[in-house]
Design a protein around this motif. Structure first.
Motif, PDB file in Angstrom:
ATOM      1  N   LYS A 457       0.811  -1.221   0.000  1.00  0.00           N
ATOM      2  CA  LYS A 457       0.000   0.000   0.000  1.00  0.00           C
ATOM      3  C   LYS A 457       0.841   1.265   0.000  1.00  0.00           C
ATOM      4  O   LYS A 457       0.313   2.354  -0.261  1.00  0.00           O
ATOM      5  N   VAL A 458       2.136   1.155   0.305  1.00  0.00           N
ATOM      6  CA  VAL A 458       2.989   2.347   0.350  1.00  0.00           C
ATOM      7  C   VAL A 458       3.178   2.891  -1.063  1.00  0.00           C
ATOM      8  O   VAL A 458       3.681   2.191  -1.946  1.00  0.00           O
ATOM      9  N   PRO A 459       2.792   4.156  -1.317  1.00  0.00           N
ATOM     10  CA  PRO A 459       2.922   4.722  -2.661  1.00  0.00           C
ATOM     11  C   PRO A 459       4.352   5.178  -2.946  1.00  0.00           C
ATOM     12  O   PRO A 459       5.028   5.706  -2.061  1.00  0.00           O
ATOM     13  N   VAL A 460       4.833   4.975  -4.155  1.00  0.00           N
ATOM     14  CA  VAL A 460       6.163   5.426  -4.552  1.00  0.00           C
ATOM     15  C   VAL A 460       6.021   6.645  -5.458  1.00  0.00           C
ATOM     16  O   VAL A 460       5.014   6.814  -6.154  1.00  0.00           O
ATOM     17  N   PHE A 461       7.034   7.530  -5.440  1.00  0.00           N
ATOM     18  CA  PHE A 461       7.025   8.791  -6.190  1.00  0.00           C
ATOM     19  C   PHE A 461       5.817   9.642  -5.786  1.00  0.00           C
ATOM     20  O   PHE A 461       5.089  10.177  -6.629  1.00  0.00           O
ATOM     21  N   THR A 462       5.646   9.733  -4.466  1.00  0.00           N
ATOM     22  CA  THR A 462       4.494  10.440  -3.919  1.00  0.00           C
ATOM     23  C   THR A 462       4.937  11.274  -2.722  1.00  0.00           C
ATOM     24  O   THR A 462       5.790  10.857  -1.942  1.00  0.00           O
ATOM     25  N   GLU A 463       4.326  12.464  -2.583  1.00  0.00           N
ATOM     26  CA  GLU A 463       4.622  13.312  -1.439  1.00  0.00           C
ATOM     27  C   GLU A 463       3.708  12.929  -0.277  1.00  0.00           C
ATOM     28  O   GLU A 463       2.500  12.756  -0.444  1.00  0.00           O
ATOM     29  N   ILE A 464       4.316  12.787   0.921  1.00  0.00           N
ATOM     30  CA  ILE A 464       3.549  12.383   2.098  1.00  0.00           C
ATOM     31  C   ILE A 464       3.925  13.216   3.316  1.00  0.00           C
ATOM     32  O   ILE A 464       4.925  13.942   3.307  1.00  0.00           O
ATOM     33  N   GLU A 465       3.117  13.104   4.360  1.00  0.00           N
ATOM     34  CA  GLU A 465       3.460  13.545   5.704  1.00  0.00           C
ATOM     35  C   GLU A 465       3.437  12.306   6.589  1.00  0.00           C
ATOM     36  O   GLU A 465       2.603  11.423   6.399  1.00  0.00           O
ATOM     37  N   ALA A 466       4.363  12.228   7.549  1.00  0.00           N
ATOM     38  CA  ALA A 466       4.449  11.019   8.379  1.00  0.00           C
ATOM     39  C   ALA A 466       4.627  11.385   9.848  1.00  0.00           C
ATOM     40  O   ALA A 466       5.264  12.386  10.191  1.00  0.00           O
ATOM     41  N   LEU A 467       4.066  10.550  10.715  1.00  0.00           N
ATOM     42  CA  LEU A 467       4.170  10.701  12.159  1.00  0.00           C
ATOM     43  C   LEU A 467       5.025   9.588  12.742  1.00  0.00           C
ATOM     44  O   LEU A 467       4.904   8.430  12.331  1.00  0.00           O
ATOM     45  N   GLY A 468       5.883   9.941  13.695  1.00  0.00           N
ATOM     46  CA  GLY A 468       6.676   8.896  14.331  1.00  0.00           C
ATOM     47  C   GLY A 468       7.751   9.468  15.237  1.00  0.00           C
ATOM     48  O   GLY A 468       7.749  10.651  15.585  1.00  0.00           O
ATOM     49  N   SER A 469       8.697   8.629  15.609  1.00  0.00           N
ATOM     50  CA  SER A 469       9.814   9.035  16.465  1.00  0.00           C
ATOM     51  C   SER A 469      11.101   9.067  15.655  1.00  0.00           C
ATOM     52  O   SER A 469      11.300   8.232  14.762  1.00  0.00           O
ATOM     53  N   LEU A 470      11.963  10.027  15.957  1.00  0.00           N
ATOM     54  CA  LEU A 470      13.197  10.215  15.202  1.00  0.00           C
ATOM     55  C   LEU A 470      14.356   9.472  15.856  1.00  0.00           C
ATOM     56  O   LEU A 470      14.434   9.338  17.072  1.00  0.00           O
ATOM     57  N   ASN A 471      15.279   9.035  15.005  1.00  0.00           N
ATOM     58  CA  ASN A 471      16.383   8.206  15.483  1.00  0.00           C
ATOM     59  C   ASN A 471      17.553   8.343  14.507  1.00  0.00           C
ATOM     60  O   ASN A 471      17.360   8.564  13.311  1.00  0.00           O
ATOM     61  N   VAL A 472      18.769   8.220  15.028  1.00  0.00           N
ATOM     62  CA  VAL A 472      19.958   8.153  14.174  1.00  0.00           C
ATOM     63  C   VAL A 472      20.492   6.723  14.231  1.00  0.00           C
ATOM     64  O   VAL A 472      20.877   6.237  15.295  1.00  0.00           O
ATOM     65  N   ASN A 473      20.488   6.042  13.107  1.00  0.00           N
ATOM     66  CA  ASN A 473      21.007   4.674  13.017  1.00  0.00           C
ATOM     67  C   ASN A 473      22.500   4.730  12.701  1.00  0.00           C
ATOM     68  O   ASN A 473      22.906   5.343  11.717  1.00  0.00           O
ATOM     69  N   ILE A 474      23.307   4.101  13.558  1.00  0.00           N
ATOM     70  CA  ILE A 474      24.764   4.125  13.387  1.00  0.00           C
ATOM     71  C   ILE A 474      25.259   2.695  13.209  1.00  0.00           C
ATOM     72  O   ILE A 474      24.964   1.823  14.025  1.00  0.00           O
ATOM     73  N   TRP A 475      25.977   2.461  12.116  1.00  0.00           N
ATOM     74  CA  TRP A 475      26.541   1.125  11.911  1.00  0.00           C
ATOM     75  C   TRP A 475      27.878   1.231  11.178  1.00  0.00           C
ATOM     76  O   TRP A 475      28.174   2.257  10.563  1.00  0.00           O
ATOM     77  N   THR A 476      28.673   0.192  11.310  1.00  0.00           N
ATOM     78  CA  THR A 476      30.020   0.192  10.734  1.00  0.00           C
ATOM     79  C   THR A 476      30.064  -0.673   9.486  1.00  0.00           C
ATOM     80  O   THR A 476      29.682  -1.842   9.513  1.00  0.00           O
ATOM     81  N   GLN A 477      30.522  -0.084   8.400  1.00  0.00           N
ATOM     82  CA  GLN A 477      30.726  -0.823   7.148  1.00  0.00           C
ATOM     83  C   GLN A 477      32.205  -1.229   7.074  1.00  0.00           C
ATOM     84  O   GLN A 477      33.096  -0.403   7.251  1.00  0.00           O
ATOM     85  N   TYR A 478      32.468  -2.509   6.840  1.00  0.00           N
ATOM     86  CA  TYR A 478      33.839  -3.020   6.858  1.00  0.00           C
ATOM     87  C   TYR A 478      34.417  -3.232   5.465  1.00  0.00           C
ATOM     88  O   TYR A 478      35.632  -3.316   5.315  1.00  0.00           O
ATOM     89  N   PRO A 480      34.098  -2.091   1.150  1.00  0.00           N
ATOM     90  CA  PRO A 480      35.527  -2.349   0.850  1.00  0.00           C
ATOM     91  C   PRO A 480      36.487  -1.595   1.786  1.00  0.00           C
ATOM     92  O   PRO A 480      37.658  -1.876   1.844  1.00  0.00           O
ATOM     93  N   LYS A 481      35.915  -0.648   2.546  1.00  0.00           N
ATOM     94  CA  LYS A 481      36.738   0.131   3.452  1.00  0.00           C
ATOM     95  C   LYS A 481      35.941   0.402   4.720  1.00  0.00           C
ATOM     96  O   LYS A 481      34.743   0.719   4.660  1.00  0.00           O
ATOM     97  N   LYS A 482      36.597   0.278   5.857  1.00  0.00           N
ATOM     98  CA  LYS A 482      35.889   0.462   7.125  1.00  0.00           C
ATOM     99  C   LYS A 482      35.500   1.927   7.305  1.00  0.00           C
ATOM    100  O   LYS A 482      36.337   2.823   7.198  1.00  0.00           O
ATOM    101  N   LYS A 483      34.213   2.138   7.567  1.00  0.00           N
ATOM    102  CA  LYS A 483      33.743   3.485   7.877  1.00  0.00           C
ATOM    103  C   LYS A 483      32.423   3.405   8.642  1.00  0.00           C
ATOM    104  O   LYS A 483      31.669   2.439   8.526  1.00  0.00           O
ATOM    105  N   VAL A 484      32.178   4.435   9.457  1.00  0.00           N
ATOM    106  CA  VAL A 484      30.954   4.513  10.246  1.00  0.00           C
ATOM    107  C   VAL A 484      29.903   5.265   9.450  1.00  0.00           C
ATOM    108  O   VAL A 484      30.148   6.374   8.958  1.00  0.00           O
ATOM    109  N   ILE A 485      28.734   4.655   9.313  1.00  0.00           N
ATOM    110  CA  ILE A 485      27.654   5.252   8.534  1.00  0.00           C
ATOM    111  C   ILE A 485      26.512   5.637   9.472  1.00  0.00           C
ATOM    112  O   ILE A 485      26.072   4.838  10.303  1.00  0.00           O
ATOM    113  N   LYS A 486      26.047   6.873   9.352  1.00  0.00           N
ATOM    114  CA  LYS A 486      24.937   7.368  10.155  1.00  0.00           C
ATOM    115  C   LYS A 486      23.763   7.715   9.244  1.00  0.00           C
ATOM    116  O   LYS A 486      23.944   8.401   8.237  1.00  0.00           O
ATOM    117  N   THR A 487      22.579   7.232   9.626  1.00  0.00           N
ATOM    118  CA  THR A 487      21.385   7.476   8.834  1.00  0.00           C
ATOM    119  C   THR A 487      20.283   8.036   9.708  1.00  0.00           C
ATOM    120  O   THR A 487      19.984   7.476  10.771  1.00  0.00           O
TER     121      THR A 487
END
Length: 502
Positions: A457-478, A480-487
């Protein structure tokens, strides 16, 4: 100001000085286990003649289930996080010459002459924090023991009461509770819990109540729900890193993953059997067991915006017993206690256990519908602030996270409305295909505990408003090169397409 605190502490000190055999009875949830561990760890500084006893969650709550396992040579029995109203079981112990102490925080319904009781809910207790948990009260007892013994062993245990408070959903508007939550999250020293948090991808430098309530807490209680109390106790006793500690963490995470699957399957199976017109949704499913029915009741209550009761078989063929979950609108515990067709109701205002005669189940349904005839379920989602998607970045999320760091009952994590989101892609994720990721530029939207129907049911190529809680996801990519990625992420509760009704 805790009524009977000096008498209770004096009896413990007498047991220490006389090398009496002490039995600590641990209740089956996180608060109960923490209570027993705190008291044991304090006492072990003075005596080796102290032991923790327990029964499994499927057996039940309260001293009545353990009295036959208390040896006759026991001198002192201490029930923590339970047993305020257990008159007959404690009488049985007293009649055998065993003194009884109870440190509890649940509602006191009767006078119990067979124990020294420390419980802020009892009459004439002047302790101002009526929202203390068992773990916090045991810690207070140990503080007084420190005063009597001129020691300071509670300092080594100060990170444990806050987690007990959060796990038992005690009010986070209570300033004492917020203080101990802060000690837990910012002053964590328990090495086992540190390892568990890290294994569940939580940053120890920025731990929040949400990290605990949706990570470490359900992992520990997954053991109790699987009737493996020993694992949960052994883990909380492990405050140093060892091979055993690492093994416990792996077992807890495995049990928690299995718990998620069982819970999800149970909810899916119940979809067609729910009566949504009832004021309280009542479900009978004997396959779940006492370890899962409370979680399922919570999910049903959240989904349908009304109280829920999930029942299984009781202690005999004539009864059903199970768990209830309520809303903030009123005390479900008080309501069920006033019902003529319940055999018992116990626990807290919004969560606890309930029993009913098999022949009275339909009568209970009718009684609840009558008592709540003016109650109108409200599925409105309320939010605290709104932001434009372009204004959401790591700095803003970190600021909001710090503000809501010590959240919980009566002080919930922030919910935000994010505008000007444009969906560019979507993906169904997870081993059970129950997580949906929605790409909206620099902000990712995540929907958990869902499935293919939601994904489609999730529409693609569509403008929306969303409700929820905010978070920063932090993970390490090893590679081809080790680096910390934040999303930057928004854990969504709901969304709507712009210029369209919901």
């Amino acid at each position: 100001m805790l009524k009977n605190i000096d008498a209770l502490v004096s009896r413990i000190i007498k047991a220490i000085k006389n090398n009496e055999k002490i039995i600590i009875y641990a209740d089956v949830d996180y608060d109960g286990i923490t209570s027993a561990v705190i008291l044991y760890k304090w006492l072990i500084n003075f005596t080796n003649n102290v032991f923790i006893k327990h029964v499994e969650r499927s057996v039940g709550h309260g001293s009545e289930y353990i009295v036959d396992k208390v040896e006759d040579d026991t001198d002192l029995y201490i029930a923590v996080d339970s047993s305020s109203n257990d008159v007959e079981p404690l009488k049985m112990l007293v009649d055998k010459g065993i003194d009884c102490l109870v440190i509890d925080h649940h509602t006191v319904d009767v006078y119990n002459p067979y124990c020294i009781l420390v419980n802020p809910q009892q009459p004439e207790c002047k302790y101002p924090n009526k929202n203390a948990s068992g773990g916090l009260l045991v810690f207070k007892v140990c503080q007084v023991l420190d005063d009597y013994m001129d020691t300071s062993f509670t300092l080594e245990l100060s990170d444990l009461p806050g987690f007990a408070l959060m796990a038992d959903m005690m009010s986070m508007m209570e300033m004492e509770n917020r203080y101990y939550a802060k000690l837990s999250l910012k002053g964590l020293r328990h090495e086992g819990l540190k390892l568990l948090f890290e294994s569940m991808n939580s940053d120890l430098k920025t731990l929040t109540s949400t990290d605990f309530l949706y990570g470490a807490s359900p992992a520990v209680t997954a053991a109790t729900r699987a009737d493996n109390m020993k694992l949960a106790i052994d883990f909380l006793m492990s405050d140093t890193i060892s091979s055993d500690t690492k093994k416990y963490v792996k077992e807890l995470i495995k049990l928690n993953e299995n718990r998620k699957i069982v819970q999800s399957e149970a909810l899916e199976a119940m979809k067609t059997g729910l009566c949504e017109s009832d004021k309280v949704i009542i479900v009978f499913d004997p396959t779940l067991g006492r370890g899962i029915n409370g979680l399922v009741a919570q999910e049903i209550s959240k989904k349908y915006s009304r109280p829920a009761i999930v029942l299984g078989f009781g202690d005999d063929k004539d009864t059903y017993s199970g768990s209830f979950r309520g809303l903030d609108d009123f005390s479900m515990l008080e309501l069920l206690s006033r019902c003529e067709n319940t055999t018992y109701a116990a626990g807290h205002d919004g969560a606890g256990g309930v029993g009913v005669l098999v022949t009275h189940l339909e009568l209970l349904r009718q009684e609840l519908n009558s008592k709540l005839r003016d109650f109108v379920p409200d599925n409105t989602i309320y939010y605290d602030l709104e932001f434009n998607a372009n204004d959401v970045d790591e700095r803003l999320i970190n600021h909001l996270t710090e503000f809501y760091r010590y959240s919980g009952n009566n002080f919930k994590p922030g919910t935000f409305l994010i505008k000007d989101l444009f969906i560019s892609d979507k993906k169904l994720m997870g081993k059970a295909n129950n997580t949906v990721k929605i790409d909206c530029g620099k902000l990712q939207l995540m929907k958990f505990k869902t499935g293919e129907e939601y994904y489609e049911k999730v529409p693609v190529f569509t403008e929306i408003e969303a409700l929820g809680s905010l978070n920063v996801n932090i993970w390490t990519q090893y590679r081809p090169k080790k680096k910390v990625i934040k999303t930057c992420q928004l854990f969504i509760e709901d969304y709507k397409e712009v210029n369209q009704t919901k």
